[in-house]
Scaffold this motif. Sequence first.
Motif, PDB file in Angstrom:
ATOM      1  N   ILE A  65       6.455   6.687   9.120  1.00 16.88           N
ATOM      2  CA  ILE A  65       6.035   6.448  10.512  1.00 16.88           C
ATOM      3  C   ILE A  65       5.350   5.087  10.619  1.00 16.88           C
ATOM      4  O   ILE A  65       5.628   4.299  11.518  1.00 16.88           O
ATOM      5  N   VAL A  66       4.477   4.790   9.638  1.00 10.66           N
ATOM      6  CA  VAL A  66       3.742   3.515   9.683  1.00 10.66           C
ATOM      7  C   VAL A  66       4.707   2.328   9.553  1.00 10.66           C
ATOM      8  O   VAL A  66       4.646   1.371  10.328  1.00 10.66           O
ATOM      9  N   ILE A  78       3.375  -3.883  15.730  1.00  8.96           N
ATOM     10  CA  ILE A  78       2.182  -4.741  15.579  1.00  8.96           C
ATOM     11  C   ILE A  78       2.605  -6.149  15.147  1.00  8.96           C
ATOM     12  O   ILE A  78       2.174  -7.152  15.736  1.00  8.96           O
ATOM     13  N   GLU A 116       5.920  14.978   0.153  1.00 10.98           N
ATOM     14  CA  GLU A 116       6.593  14.922   1.452  1.00 10.98           C
ATOM     15  C   GLU A 116       5.663  14.311   2.501  1.00 10.98           C
ATOM     16  O   GLU A 116       6.074  13.501   3.335  1.00 10.98           O
ATOM     17  N   GLU A 117       4.368  14.714   2.416  1.00  9.28           N
ATOM     18  CA  GLU A 117       3.377  14.201   3.395  1.00  9.28           C
ATOM     19  C   GLU A 117       3.293  12.675   3.336  1.00  9.28           C
ATOM     20  O   GLU A 117       3.263  12.009   4.359  1.00  9.28           O
ATOM     21  N   ASN A 118       3.252  12.161   2.083  1.00  8.98           N
ATOM     22  CA  ASN A 118       3.170  10.709   1.914  1.00  8.98           C
ATOM     23  C   ASN A 118       4.382   9.997   2.489  1.00  8.98           C
ATOM     24  O   ASN A 118       4.249   8.962   3.152  1.00  8.98           O
ATOM     25  N   ARG A 156       0.837  -1.212   0.000  1.00 13.21           N
ATOM     26  CA  ARG A 156       0.000   0.000   0.000  1.00 13.21           C
ATOM     27  C   ARG A 156       0.871   1.263   0.000  1.00 13.21           C
ATOM     28  O   ARG A 156       0.609   2.216  -0.717  1.00 13.21           O
ATOM     29  N   VAL A 198       7.704   2.542  12.508  1.00 18.23           N
ATOM     30  CA  VAL A 198       7.286   2.495  13.916  1.00 18.23           C
ATOM     31  C   VAL A 198       6.142   1.507  14.166  1.00 18.23           C
ATOM     32  O   VAL A 198       6.283   0.537  14.909  1.00 18.23           O
ATOM     33  N   LEU A 199       5.000   1.783  13.539  1.00 13.57           N
ATOM     34  CA  LEU A 199       3.793   1.038  13.897  1.00 13.57           C
ATOM     35  C   LEU A 199       3.816  -0.426  13.452  1.00 13.57           C
ATOM     36  O   LEU A 199       3.512  -1.333  14.231  1.00 13.57           O
ATOM     37  N   ILE A 201       6.419  11.058   4.863  1.00 16.98           N
ATOM     38  CA  ILE A 201       6.435  11.128   6.333  1.00 16.98           C
ATOM     39  C   ILE A 201       5.452  10.113   6.914  1.00 16.98           C
ATOM     40  O   ILE A 201       5.785   9.335   7.806  1.00 16.98           O
ATOM     41  N   PHE A 202       4.231  10.124   6.376  1.00 12.96           N
ATOM     42  CA  PHE A 202       3.190   9.249   6.913  1.00 12.96           C
ATOM     43  C   PHE A 202       3.596   7.775   6.823  1.00 12.96           C
ATOM     44  O   PHE A 202       3.554   7.037   7.813  1.00 12.96           O
ATOM     45  N   TRP A 203       3.991   7.361   5.627  1.00 17.52           N
ATOM     46  CA  TRP A 203       4.303   5.940   5.444  1.00 17.52           C
ATOM     47  C   TRP A 203       5.584   5.525   6.171  1.00 17.52           C
ATOM     48  O   TRP A 203       5.723   4.378   6.578  1.00 17.52           O
ATOM     49  N   GLU A 261       1.005   4.089  -2.938  1.00 15.68           N
ATOM     50  CA  GLU A 261       0.654   5.492  -2.651  1.00 15.68           C
ATOM     51  C   GLU A 261       1.802   6.449  -2.972  1.00 15.68           C
ATOM     52  O   GLU A 261       1.590   7.517  -3.516  1.00 15.68           O
TER      53      GLU A 261
END
Lengths: 524, 75
Positions: free
Chosen positions: B45-46, B54, B37-39, B26, B49-50, B41-43, B30
Amino acid sequence: MAQNVTNVAQTEEVTSTRRVIAASSVGTLIEWYDFYIFGTLAKIISEQFFPKDNPTAALLATLATFAAGFVIRPFGALFFGRLGDLIGRKYTFLVTLVIMGGSTFAIGLVPGFKVIGFAAPAIVFALRLLQGLALGGEYGGAATYVAEHSPEGKRGFWTSFIQTTATLGLFLALGVILIVRQTLGIEVFNDWGWRIPFILSVFLVGISIFIRMKMSESPLFAKMKKEGKTSANPLAESFQKKDNLKMVLVALLGATAGQGVVWYTGQFYALSFLQNACNIEFVQSNMIISIALLIGTPFFIVFGSLSDKIGRKWIMMLGMLVAVIAYRPIYTVMYSEANLKLKEEIVEKTEKKEKFEVKGADSLITAVTTKEFTDGTKYKETVKKKFPVDPEKKAAMPKDKLKPETKKEVTLPQDLFYKMIGLVLIQVIFVTMVYGPIAAFLVEIFPTRIRYTSMSLPYHIGNGVFGGLVPLISTRLVEFTRPAPGAPPADPLFGLWYPIIIAAICFVIGTLYISNKTNNLDTE
Amino acid sequence: MSVIKRIFGLVWAAMGLGIIPLVIMRAMQEIAEKPTEENWIFWSIVIVVLMPIISFSLITFGIFALKGEYNTLAN
């Protein structure tokens, strides 16, 4: 005579326990206050410290910093948890308080991007990391310290006072921000007044350090240390031994992850939803959250105390279950009550004003439209267009730089204002159910010699990472439903799926694998 | 109950494993569509980190559950 001696001893014990709780809670409350003023002022901080060229990037950068504050928390948990299990609870959570207070104070003093350029966001980022690190060490210490002072059968009740501090810290942060903003006025507040809540922290922390200095070490830890039974390597003992790692995992996946998302949805996401999806005006939206938090806070103690009688597990699980079921209906009502498309406009009361100004080399057109609706709702839309006076320069500018800046503000009538408070309050009650008993639950499943380390990590991963990322991930999920850039999202509630799915999984794991039995604290 | 806990152990482990390719695919999709830049940063972190938290916790927890380590309730 013997009866009198017993009564005096009991009174002294209660007074001493109250002192322990007060000293621990005040410090933890201030740490949460410090941590949350940053999040609450995220928008202003993004304007002050991050390049303004792309406001979305600036906001996201702040959110990333916000997330960094959360993501770093587990490292603080490991570092300070280890220290707390080696040298003691008292000195460790005194150090975390100093670090938190110092970094919060320093954020209030950092010059803006306009003055020192990229050094500004870099310094703020570093200070935010320090805040996260300190918070990671604080909570586990405070919870462990109070739990180890609490009498058997009352641990849920006594530790629930520590549980109120996170919500009260947020309440204090919102309150201080609102008072400073109202006193100074919006323009002054946005210019430099936002620094005051940060600077104020140094006084609060000073008082708390003074109180904590007078406290004695936890009796269970002191006894262990005296007998030479403390752990030589709490990290290895906590995470390399299968029996303890099993507990860390079940605490994370069966309790703290779900608690984290419920906590952040009921408080932070609710505020963000009111402001960004419902466009509720700044003061009113903060008032809604603040009043709901104030009314809901005593329920932490109610559920903490109840957990001493009926067990911790089912209160936490019920909190998660009702949150999973109720989030979509609650947010649907919140959204529809503020949705102007569903309201009848009083056309004759609509006003439009336009102002043209020249500021240096730029022209500024400000158009303000005010509307009123039959149910008493008021709406104000401010559109600001800024462009160079020189037509050639204007023609040469990229289109996105000429895009007007629009601010929408909805002010609800009193009945809907109270209804919103009620809807947020229901979510705060879910928070109190999952969060009230969790400190007692966590301290009871780990042995004293590695308690600080072992309980801090699952708590801060659950609360900090799973919970702390709610605003970032939920905002992003809503973006997926936007048919085109700038168009309204097809499903403004889509962001709720993140907390719903995490809480649902956590509920199943907690129900299957956690016991409802409460344990005594060991001294081995 | 012990059998249910063991069977669910398989579910948790599979879930932990399944998340990895799903999230990475995904993210790649994306970022390829919109390399902003937003994409990034977001991905980041996911993915950084996340997802590891998980996946690691679900897989390890699932294996423990499958082996019957949680047959006696955690308390």
